[in-house]
Motif scaffolding. Structure first.
Motif, PDB file in Angstrom:
ATOM      1  N   SER A 708       0.817  -1.206   0.000  1.00 42.70           N
ATOM      2  CA  SER A 708       0.000   0.000   0.000  1.00 42.70           C
ATOM      3  C   SER A 708       0.852   1.257   0.000  1.00 42.70           C
ATOM      4  CB  SER A 708      -0.922  -0.015   1.223  1.00 42.70           C
ATOM      5  OG  SER A 708      -1.676   1.159   1.290  1.00 42.70           O
ATOM      6  N   GLU A1628     -10.169   2.942  10.441  1.00 37.96           N
ATOM      7  CA  GLU A1628      -9.063   2.125   9.947  1.00 37.96           C
ATOM      8  C   GLU A1628      -9.277   1.634   8.525  1.00 37.96           C
ATOM      9  OE1 GLU A1628      -8.884  -0.868  12.877  1.00 37.96           O
ATOM     10  OE2 GLU A1628      -7.947   0.405  14.407  1.00 37.96           O
ATOM     11  N   HIS A1629     -10.505   1.334   8.185  1.00 39.25           N
ATOM     12  CA  HIS A1629     -10.754   0.806   6.838  1.00 39.25           C
ATOM     13  C   HIS A1629     -10.594   1.905   5.787  1.00 39.25           C
ATOM     14  CE1 HIS A1629     -12.380  -1.357   3.493  1.00 39.25           C
ATOM     15  NE2 HIS A1629     -13.417  -0.566   3.401  1.00 39.25           N
ATOM     16  N   GLU A1630      -9.906   1.590   4.719  1.00 35.79           N
ATOM     17  CA  GLU A1630      -9.674   2.548   3.628  1.00 35.79           C
ATOM     18  C   GLU A1630     -10.803   2.437   2.624  1.00 35.79           C
ATOM     19  OE1 GLU A1630      -6.205   3.583   0.352  1.00 35.79           O
ATOM     20  OE2 GLU A1630      -5.692   2.537   2.201  1.00 35.79           O
ATOM     21  N   GLN A1633      -9.845   3.735  -1.863  1.00 34.44           N
ATOM     22  CA  GLN A1633      -8.551   3.081  -2.009  1.00 34.44           C
ATOM     23  C   GLN A1633      -7.518   4.033  -2.604  1.00 34.44           C
ATOM     24  OE1 GLN A1633      -7.760   0.106  -0.954  1.00 34.44           O
ATOM     25  NE2 GLN A1633      -9.826  -0.384  -0.235  1.00 34.44           N
ATOM     26  N   SER A1636      -4.932   7.248   1.272  1.00 37.73           N
ATOM     27  CA  SER A1636      -4.022   7.326   2.417  1.00 37.73           C
ATOM     28  C   SER A1636      -2.921   6.290   2.273  1.00 37.73           C
ATOM     29  CB  SER A1636      -4.794   7.081   3.717  1.00 37.73           C
ATOM     30  OG  SER A1636      -5.362   5.796   3.707  1.00 37.73           O
ATOM     31  N   SER A1649      -4.550  -0.128   8.149  1.00 36.16           N
ATOM     32  CA  SER A1649      -5.676   0.620   7.579  1.00 36.16           C
ATOM     33  C   SER A1649      -6.279  -0.105   6.395  1.00 36.16           C
ATOM     34  CB  SER A1649      -5.208   2.013   7.151  1.00 36.16           C
ATOM     35  OG  SER A1649      -4.226   1.880   6.154  1.00 36.16           O
ATOM     36  N   ILE A1650      -5.649  -1.186   5.982  1.00 33.97           N
ATOM     37  CA  ILE A1650      -6.190  -1.993   4.891  1.00 33.97           C
ATOM     38  C   ILE A1650      -7.052  -3.087   5.496  1.00 33.97           C
ATOM     39  CG2 ILE A1650      -5.623  -3.321   2.833  1.00 33.97           C
ATOM     40  CD1 ILE A1650      -4.693  -0.400   2.828  1.00 33.97           C
ATOM     41  N   SER A1711      -5.406  12.846   4.542  1.00 36.87           N
ATOM     42  CA  SER A1711      -6.094  11.766   3.827  1.00 36.87           C
ATOM     43  C   SER A1711      -7.124  11.086   4.728  1.00 36.87           C
ATOM     44  CB  SER A1711      -5.084  10.741   3.321  1.00 36.87           C
ATOM     45  OG  SER A1711      -4.282  10.267   4.385  1.00 36.87           O
ATOM     46  N   LYS A1712      -6.813  10.957   6.004  1.00 38.25           N
ATOM     47  CA  LYS A1712      -7.781  10.333   6.902  1.00 38.25           C
ATOM     48  C   LYS A1712      -8.993  11.242   7.086  1.00 38.25           C
ATOM     49  CE  LYS A1712      -7.213   6.974   8.317  1.00 38.25           C
ATOM     50  NZ  LYS A1712      -7.645   5.684   7.769  1.00 38.25           N
ATOM     51  N   GLN A1715     -11.209  10.455   4.250  1.00 44.70           N
ATOM     52  CA  GLN A1715     -11.894   9.182   4.463  1.00 44.70           C
ATOM     53  C   GLN A1715     -13.065   9.350   5.422  1.00 44.70           C
ATOM     54  OE1 GLN A1715     -11.353   6.381   3.004  1.00 44.70           O
ATOM     55  NE2 GLN A1715      -9.259   6.313   2.247  1.00 44.70           N
TER      56      GLN A1715
END
Length: 1852
Positions: A708, A1628-1630, A1633, A1636, A1649-1650, A1711-1712, A1715
């Motif tokens: 990632s 945590e989940h991206e 895609q 981040s 985070s993946i 980036s977070k 998200q």
């Protein structure tokens, strides 16, 4: 890649610096192998030539990329070395205000010297259950890891807290203990923590002292074991202490103090209980005045003494023992003041009657002479004899100090033993967590025996630490199957051997102590001879023969040998100990009991403390055996043994390390001293951990994280489905040296610096992509700019050419216009000359004609005025004569009429005094009133006519007057004009003559006059222009003022509206707070009730309890006693296990008060009945006489009623008028300021008081008239018109009309009378013996006999009698009320009497209304009973007819012709009720509630079916008027619902199902209660189904409380289901895609985070929300309640997400933020799909939305700060600052938030008043409301399915 290749131009490095330790610099050119000098550019702008070491040729340390700076874990840094660690800690501490940082398995804690809001219970809840690496570093994370491993691995744990004095060790240990106490879930943990914390004041007072580095330095080490049971709840604690610094008792260095307890005693010496100690100022004692600093700034020793005594009391140390402790401590102080006098070089003595020794002897209870003797002598024993030898003054002083230290050490041990006894638990300990608070590595200018022991202990702890770190590294490598290569780490075993091995330093010290003439010098020589030049770690100072140097793991330390032997021996003379043991003071011998035992690694002594301060007492002679050996143990030997035991304990546990760092020596908040920090980092082993990690593969990535992060370095063809193989292929291309990385099973291991190299490649790739993007965008922007400029040029040309054409056209137009102007100007001059001549001629003609006309006018005017004067004179004379005559006539008439009136008045007074006249007036009052009213009406009509005539005359007169006035004015104007014209003619003639004479002069002055005229004209024009300007300015000012007034009005309006809105919001908030408090109390009550039920079940299981008896209460019994009366009646009986079903007489006391009340009421009813019967008999006779009169005067009575109503209104208006006049008079009196006017004797005062008295009397009279008229009016209305009630009486009349038979009507009338007269309770239950019932039955029979006699009369007579009876009763009650009111009014002031009378009327009408409603309900009940009887009779008649048909013979049937008849099926008319038997109640509850499965009901049946069934059962019980059945059913229902929720309370469907049904049941009770507010939406059929006999409002409140409890339980279930999903799915989940990138992580386990398999995503949350919503809808929950549930769910999601965001530095990035905003938008879309946008759920996410926006907005300038402050209105100041501090760039192109910007934000937000709390309260539950939601479902249409098993219920 070789390390030297990284030293290229612009690379940043660290170089040593004497001030800052390490300084950052930048390479100005590339380094080439062989270069001896590096050209560097420092950050302050200077250039430097840095010379490399010619021997080692070591290059300076490379600096990590900025993206890696500020990491939570130091091992996540690519370059692991000392400057990187120091810089990372400094950035986190100074810039981000973060005091905790991981270093592998170590938590580094820097003391902020400031209170931080990061230790609250909300923070504890946030860290509870989390993995150690998932959250930001914290002491709570270490404590949670220890607690989790203890429960998971079944292994004891230890938390080792170390650091310098003042670094915060004790505070860290205290917070760890608080965490265990909070999360363990024990009911007694608070008490244990309270006791442990209560031990702190005691231990600090006897074990802490002021040093040069710390005002409250712990001078001993301690190990606290917190014990847990099998359920891992705290049950107790135990404390061990190590190496108390006893030398401080007798000696303190400069600016230091002795132990706090001594100064506390001296400060409290004036207390009465301390007078016996004979203490004074601390400067008066030798043991407390050596440091010269007896006072600590900001500390009150008197208050600290109070805290110490309070803590002793809490831990069970009695007052007597406390006074004993203080007595011993005071004795030590007095012992220090004992002085010795030398007699010679080998002997000394104490002065006679020495006061300090005398006080010491008194306090200790020992003999003065004996203690004086043995302080100056000692006993020596040889093999042959024993003799006493005097000692020198120095030896005596040392012996005295040794005795003081020994006593204090024994007292310290005794106190610790008692503290452990207080913390000891009787429950068996299953496991423990130990917290070690021990001194760190110490080095001073002068280091002695204490520093040697402390550093020896740290050597042992460091060895254990190194081995543990090495072991963890090895396990990690083996787990990942990485080839294990031996890492060379520092092993300090040689240093430990130097200290503790055979012939080591401690061994030689003990040997020297045994020598008779051993000294510190001889011991130093032995050390030099033994270890010098043989051990590399031992050195000798160059300039000293009394010191030695040891190379410790942290630093070299030079120890001074002076005092080592004496401190190691710690000798005290046995004879002195014997004197103390023989003391009369009982506590003193307890201190010297020999109860010391060895301590095993896993168990302690009874006191739980390792004995460290055992003293060797020299005996009189050597005795072989264990006792002699024990006394010969030295301090060093004891400390070595206790340290070995400690190490065994730590090795038997899993250790966790906390290293406390002291950032500066001045205790400045958030100030970082690099030199001091480096010293402590080297000493505490953090750098050793870094070195061990750097020696291997410090950087570790999972394959998914690596892919990632570095996807940008891969080509599309390199990406394979197998992530592991993809990473291998890419790394082989990027890093050619395969030794720089290793592939494990799940991770990739990198050498130091490789991650930085990969980051450089990634940054270069991104930079190239950015340049390409910039190039393209800039070209596009320039092309747009060119096209815009070209278009602008064309536009300018077009406008210029148009301007030129317009200018030419304008020139042509001006030329033509000039020609036309000239033409007209010439014509104007000629015309003006002609007009001047013509106007002069006309003026002359007009003046001449005017003169002739005026002469003619004056003549006519004189004649006219003469005529007018004659007319007015003659009229005046005639009017004067007429007036004189009329005045005389009127005077005569007045005199005569006055004489006649006096006679009439005298006659009337005589008549008024007579009784007959009064009777006549009284009898004819009504007629007179009517006549007076008619006269008033006639007079009013005449008055109106006269007024109309007067108005017409006035109009005519006014018109004529105006006409005459206008004529007069016109004539006056004409006269004035004539006079003026005459004057003008004369003046013109004179002027003509003058003009003829002065023509020449006039012509000469013409020019000057014209000039003056022009000048005057100009001045006039100037003045006019000035006035116009001033007028304009005034207008502008006026407009401005008007505008200002309008704006101010708007502002005031807006302010008022805002204030109104704010007040409304505040009221709503107050309401919600009150509702929340009530619901929290309800929740607490339900929790206590559940606990009570659990305890009750346990008691039931322990013994056989008989079934409880049934307890009955009256239906009218109030529920104000408690909710428990309704919620659990059965539980009341279960509280008494011995209660069984008893005879009824035992229940009598429970209803005795009710019985007495009912008995009294029956007696009153009998009396009233007798009085009514007498009144009835008497009234019947009057009725017959008045019947005819009443029939003749119906119309007169109506007129009288109307007249009386008008009269009442008139009197009321008069009353108001009089009241107003009275108030005005009083106001006038109060406003008069002159005292002589308002004085009591003043004339004005008397007049006003007389007026006041008269007004008051008139007011009383008026009031009585009003009351009389009102009572007559009401009584007459009742007699004439039917009484109005709230319900319609037509139903009753229709039912009566349907009764054709007179017998039925009579029977109905009797029943109606019975219901009207009987009380509303069941008289059978008044008493059990039946006597009262028999009496009442007799009275009823007498009533029926009297009423049967009345039935013989006509129906009209019955109606008249009933009306008269009601009239009699009302008159009687009215009479009583009037008397009471009159009595009350006489006591009231005049102005309050009218209000009292009105209030009385309102009360009377209300009571009357309620009585009528009750009578109507009883009548309806009677009608229903009669209808039921009719149906029964009809059924019997039908059966009789059938029997008659059966008696007919068959032949008769055959003979008669059979006709076909259609028989229609008659549908049964159900009433919407369900009937069940009393014994089937438990079966009903069992099938409908206890064993009902919600899923089947929700899918197959109508929503809320159980609630409808229960209500229909309640309706039938209400129909039967069975209060016992209603109460029993409702109580069983409530208790059964509680049982179901207690049994299946974790099932969402069950809780939701019963919340929906409870609300529906509550709505049904409201809808069919009969209250108008709830019947608005009912149909007429539903209104017929209302409850008739019982008011269940109290049960509605109980059900509402039950619904609140179920709602709170539903929220808890929702929270438990959603909690694991929120952080993973929202943070945590991206979801998007590639937005981040994953940053490098350290040794701690990180959450990727993946999304891996098994992790939750946003879709998981949305699916769960859909599931919740569908279940709620299937169960038929109210829409408003669904909105409240959804709002609560979204609040939980937002609060948990924001709390985790505030505690996770790795989540605070741009980036977070994107998200999070995307995830929130998905949640909002879900709300739109479900039509729930109005539920308020979106507003609960506002803090999270603003936090995400804060992560994305620009954070540089002041404008940005202003925008942030205005944007983040839902976030607190602490949250905003925390997010800015945690903001971490993920890429190099992002910038960190500067400290100055954060300070700007803080300055702007300093006035904001918000909560200082950092985290949101995720457990908060919004107050719930249950809006009324009526059902349109008809009860009679409800069908009961057979699947419910309710066949025993029948529809009615």
């Amino acid at each position: 890649m070789a390390a030297s290749e990284l030293y290229t131009k612009f690379a940043r490095v660290w170089i040593p610096d004497p001030e800052e330790v390490w300084k950052s610099a930048e390479l100005l050119k590339d380094y080439k192998p062989g270069d001896k000098v590096l050209l560097l550019h420092l950050e302050e702008g200077k250039d430097l030539e840095y010379r490399l070491d010619p021997k080692t040729k070591e290059l300076p340390h490379l600096r990590n990329p900025d993206i890696l700076v500020g990491e939570n874990d130091l091992t996540a840094l690519s370059y692991l070395h000392e400057p990187a660690v120091l810089h990372n800690l400094r950035v986190r501490f100074i810039d981000s205000k973060l005091i905790y940082t991981y270093c592998g398995i170590v938590l580094v804690a820097i003391n902020p010297y400031e209170q931080l809001p990061i230790y609250g219970e909300d923070i504890i809840n946030a860290y509870s259950g989390q993995n150690m690496g998932d959250m930001d570093p914290h002491i709570f994370a270490v404590a949670e890891e220890a607690y989790k491993q203890m429960a998971r691995d079944e292994r004891n744990q230890s938390i080792i807290v170390s650091g310098e004095s003042g670094a915060g060790k004790t505070v860290s240990a205290k917070y760890a203990m608080r965490y265990f106490a909070t999360v363990s879930g024990s009911a007694s943990e608070a008490n244990v923590e309270e006791k442990v914390l209560a031990s702190n004041p005691i231990m600090e007072s006897i074990g802490n002292a002021k040093t040069t580095r710390n005002d409250n330095s712990s001078r001993f080490g301690k190990y606290i074991e917190i014990g847990f049971d099998k359920r891992y709840r705290i049950i107790g604690a135990n404390m061990r202490t190590y190496l108390l610094e006893k030398s401080r008792v007798v000696f303190q260095a400069e600016e230091e103090r002795n132990y706090h307890i001594f100064y506390q005693l001296c400060a409290s010496a004036k207390l009465p209980e301390f007078k016996m100690l004979r203490l004074g100022n601390a400067n008066n004692f030798h043991y407390t005045n050596q440091g010269g600093s007896p006072v600590i700034e900001g500390v009150d020793d008197t208050k600290e003494m109070a805290h110490t005594r309070q803590a002793c009391t809490l831990l069970g140390i009695s007052e007597s023992y406390q006074m004993g402790i203080f007595r011993i401590l005071a004795g030590i102080l007095h012992l220090g003041n004992v002085a010795f006098i030398s007699r010679d070089s080998d002997s000394c003595t104490i002065p006679p009657k020495h006061e300090p020794l005398s006080i010491f002897s008194d306090l200790m209870g020992v003999d003065y002479e004996e203690m004086c003797h043995w302080l100056c002598h000692r006993k020596l024993a040889t093999t042959t004899e024993t003799y006493i030898k005097p000692i020198s003054k120095l030896q005596a002083t040392n012996a005295r100090d040794a005795l003081a230290k020994h006593i204090y050490a024994k007292l310290f041990s005794w106190i610790v033993d008692h503290v452990n006894q207080a913390l000891h638990s009787a429950v068996k300990q299953h496991s423990f967590i130990g917290v070690l608070d021990i001194y760190g590595f110490e080095t001073f200018e002068i280091n002695s025996f204490e520093q040697f022991c402390i550093n020896y202990a740290n050597e042992k702890l460091q060895q254990q630490f190194n081995m543990h770190v090495f072991k963890l590294e090895q396990e990690e490598y083996m787990k990942e199957q990485i080839p294990w290569t031996l890492i060379d780490f520092y092993d300090n075993q040689p240093c430990i051997n130097l200290i503790e091995s055979k012939l080591g330093i401690l061994d030689l010290l003990d040997e020297e102590c045994k020598m008779p003439k051993g000294t510190d010098d001889t011991w130093a020589q032995k050390l030099y001879n033994t270890h010098l030049n043989k051990c590399a770690l031992f050195e000798k100072p160059r300039l000293s023969n009394k010191a030695f140097i040891i190379q410790h793991f942290a630093d070299k330390v030079e120890y001074q040998c002076e005092g080592f032997l004496e401190k190691n021996k710690d000798t005290v003379f046995e004879e002195q100990i014997k004197v103390l043991k023989s003391s009369k003071f009982k506590m003193l011998p307890e201190l010297f009991q020999d109860d010391e035992k060895a301590i095993s690694p896993t168990s302690a002594t009874s006191s739980g403390r390792t004995p460290l301060t055992r003293i060797s007492v020299k005996p009189t002679k050597g005795r072989p055996g264990q006792t002699a050996k024990e006394h010969k143990k030295t301090v060093g030997h004891q400390f070595r043994n206790s340290l070995h035991l400690l190490m065994e304990t730590l090795n038997a546990t899993t250790p966790h390390y906390v290293r406390c760092i002291k950032p500066n020596d001045f205790k400045f908040p958030f100030t970082f001293d690099e030199k001091r920090a480096v010293q402590q980092l080297r000493a505490c082993g953090v750098l050793e951990t870094i070195r061990i990690s750097a020696a291997g593969f410090p950087s570790r990535w999972t394959y998914q994280e690596f892919f990632s992060r570095y996807r940008v370095l891969m080509k599309q063809k390199d990406v394979l489905s197998d992530r592991k193989q993809t990473c291998k292929n890419v790394l082989e291309k990027l890093i050619l040296d395969k030794d720089k990385y290793q592939f494990g099973k799940t991770k990739i291991f990198f050498r130091a610096g490789q991650v930085a190299y990969l980051e450089k490649l990634r940054a270069d790739k991104l930079r190239a992509a950015c340049i390409r993007i910039q190039k393209t965008i800039r070209g596009w922007l320039l092309r747009k700019k060119y096209l815009r400029m070209r278009k602008a040029a064309i536009t300018v040309q077009r406008y210029v050419r148009g301007y030129q054409a317009r200018c030419y056209t304008k020139f042509l137009r001006r030329t033509k216009a000039a020609t036309i102007i000239q033409k007209y100007w010439r014509m104007y001059i000629v015309r003006r000359r002609y007009k001047i001549r013509r106007s002069a001629t006309i003026v002359l003609q007009s003046y001449l004609r005017g003169y002739l006309a005026r002469n003619r006018y004056r003549k006519m005017l004189r004649e006219h005025k003469a005529v007018i004067i004659q007319k007015w004179v003659r009229g005046w004379l005639a009017r004067t004569h007429y007036k004189r005559s009329m005045h005389a006539i009127i005077y005569l008439q007045c005199c005569f009429r006055r004489m006649m009136a006096k006679r009439e008045l005298k006659k009337l007074k005589i008549e008024a005094r007579s009784v007959e006249r009064y009777k006549k007036l009284h009898i004819g009052m009504e007629n007179k009133i009517m006549q007076l009213q008619r006269k008033v009406d006639e007079q009013n009509k005449d008055y109106k006519c006269l007024m109309e005539k007067l108005t017409n005359l006035e109009g005519i007169y006014n018109s004529e007057t105006e006409k005459l006035r206008s004529d007069l004015e016109r004539l006056q104007l004409s006269e004035e004009e004539a006079k003026i014209a005459t004057g003008r003619v004369l003046s013109l003639q004179e002027e003509i003559a003058k003009l003829r004479k002065d023509l020449e002069q006039t012509q000469s002055e013409k020019k000057s006059i014209e000039e003056c005229a022009d000048r005057y004209k100009q001045e006039t024009e100037q003045l006019v222009s000035n006035l116009k300007e001033e007028n304009t300015l005034l207008k502008q000012e006026k407009e401005a003022l008007n505008h200002l007034i309008v704006e101010q009005a708007k502002e005031m309006t807006e302010t008022m509206e805002k204030k109104l809105v704010e007040e409304t919001k505040q009221l709503e908030l107050d309401l919600n707070d009150e509702r929340l408090r009530y619901q929290n109390l309800l929740n607490e009550f339900s929790r206590l009730e559940e606990r009570y039920d659990d305890l009750k079940e346990e008691m039931t299981l322990m013994g056989n309890v008989p079934k409880p008896g049934h307890k009955r209460t009256d239906s009218t019994h109030s529920s104000n006693e408690s909710e428990y009366t309704f919620s659990s009646e059965i539980a009341e009986t279960e509280d008494m296990p011995l209660r069984t079903e008893e005879p009824s007489e035992k229940k009598v006391p429970l209803d005795m008060s009710l019985f007495l009340k009912l008995q009294k009421r029956v007696t009153e009813l009998e009396q009233e009945k007798q009085v009514m019967q007498d009144e009835l008999d008497r009234k019947e006779e009057q009725m017959l006489r008045s019947k005819a009169k009443e029939e003749e005067r119906p119309q007169i009575r109506g007129a009288e009623l109307e007249y009386e109503s008008l009269k009442r209104q008139e009197l009321e208006s008069e009353n108001k008028k009089l009241k107003n006049e009275l108030n005005e008079l009083r106001k006038a009196l109060s406003e008069k300021s002159a005292p002589e006017v308002t004085a009591p004797g003043a004339p004005a005062y008397r007049v006003l008081m007389e007026q006041l008295t008269s007004v008051s009397e008139e007011l009383d009279v008026r009031k009585e008239e009003v009351l009389i008229l009102r009572s007559q009016l009401v009584s007459q209305k009742e007699a004439i018109q039917p009484k109005n009630t709230m319900t319609d009486s037509t139903i009753l009349l229709e039912d009566v009309q349907k009764m054709k038979d007179k017998g039925e009507i009579a029977q109905a009338y009797i029943g109606l009378k019975e219901t009207n007269r009987s009380p509303a309770m069941d008289c059978h239950e008044l008493n059990e013996d039946g006597e009262l019932w028999l009496v009442y039955e007799g009275l009823k029979q007498a009533n029926r006999l009297l009423e049967s006699q009345l039935q013989s009369q006509k129906r009209s007579h019955e109606n008249e009698a009933e009306a008269l009876r009601g009239e009699i009763q009302s008159l009687k009650e009215e009479n009583n009320r009037q008397q009471q009111l009159l009595a009350q009014n006489l006591q009231l002031p005049p102005e309050a009497r009218i209000e009292a009378s009105l209030q009385h009327e309102i009360t009377r009408l209300t009571n009357e209304n309620l009585d009528l409603m009750e009578q109507l309900e009883k009548q309806d009940k009677t009608v229903r009973k009669l209808k039921k009887q009719l149906k029964v009779f009809a059924k019997k008649i039908g059966e009789l007819e059938v029997g008659q048909m059966e008696n007919i013979s068959p032949g008769q049937i055959i003979d008669e012709p059979i006709r076909p008849v259609n028989i229609p099926r008659k549908e049964k008319d159900f009433q919407g009720m369900l009937e069940y038997k009393k014994e089937d109640e438990q079966k009903l509850v069992k099938n409908l509630i206890l064993e009902l499965k919600p899923r089947g009901v929700a899918v197959n049946l109508i929503p809320g079916l159980p609630a409808y069934i229960l209500f229909m059962c309640v309706r039938h019980a209400d129909y039967l008027n069975d209060d016992q059945k209603v109460r029993s059913l409702l109580t069983s229902t409530i208790n059964s619902i509680k049982k179901v929720l207690k049994k299946r309370g974790d099932d969402f469907e069950t809780v939701s199902f019963w919340l929906s049904n409870t609300c529906r049941f509550l709505h049904c009770l409201k809808q069919y209660s009969g209250e108008e507010g709830f019947m608005k939406h009912n149909t007429s059929r539903q209104n017929e189904h209302c409850l008739t006999n019982f008011d269940l409002a109290e049960y509605r409140q109980v059900l509402s409380d039950l619904a609140i409890q179920i709602y709170q339980q539903l929220v808890r279930v929702l929270e438990n289901i959603l909690q694991p999903m929120i952080v993973s799915g929202m943070l945590e989940h991206e979801t998007i895609q590639g937005v981040s990138g994953v940053k490098p992580t350290g040794l701690r386990k990180r959450t990727s985070s993946i999304a891996d398999e098994g992790t939750y995503t946003l879709d998981s949350i949305l699916r769960q929300l859909n599931s919740f919503h569908s279940v709620l809808c299937q169960h038929g929950m109210d829409p408003e309640l669904i909105k409240q549930v959804v709002k609560q769910m979204f609040y939980i999601v937002g609060a948990v997400t924001l709390n985790n965001l505030l505690l996770r530095k790795d989540m605070c990035s741009w980036s977070k933020g994107m998200q999070i905003r995307y995830n929130v938008s998905q949640l909002e879309e879900w709300l739109r799909d479900k039509n729930l946008m109005t539920s308020g759920a979106k507003e609960t996410l506002e803090p999270l939305i603003q936090a995400a926006q804060l992560l994305q907005v620009k954070k540089k300038t002041d404008d940005d700060a202003e925008a942030i402050c205005s944007m983040c209105s839902a976030l607190t100041t602490a949250q905003i600052v925390k997010v800015l501090n945690l903001y971490t760039p993920v890429n190099e192109f992002e910038e960190r938030v500067s400290v100055s910007f954060i300070r700007t934000i803080q300055m702007r937000l300093r006035d904001r008043k918000d909560s200082p709390q950092l985290l949101m309260d995720a457990k908060h539950i919004f107050p719930v409301t249950f809006p009324f939601n009526p059902s349109s479902l008809a009860l009679e249409t409800i069908q009961i399915p057979a699947s419910l098993g309710l066949g025993f219920i029948s529809r009615v």
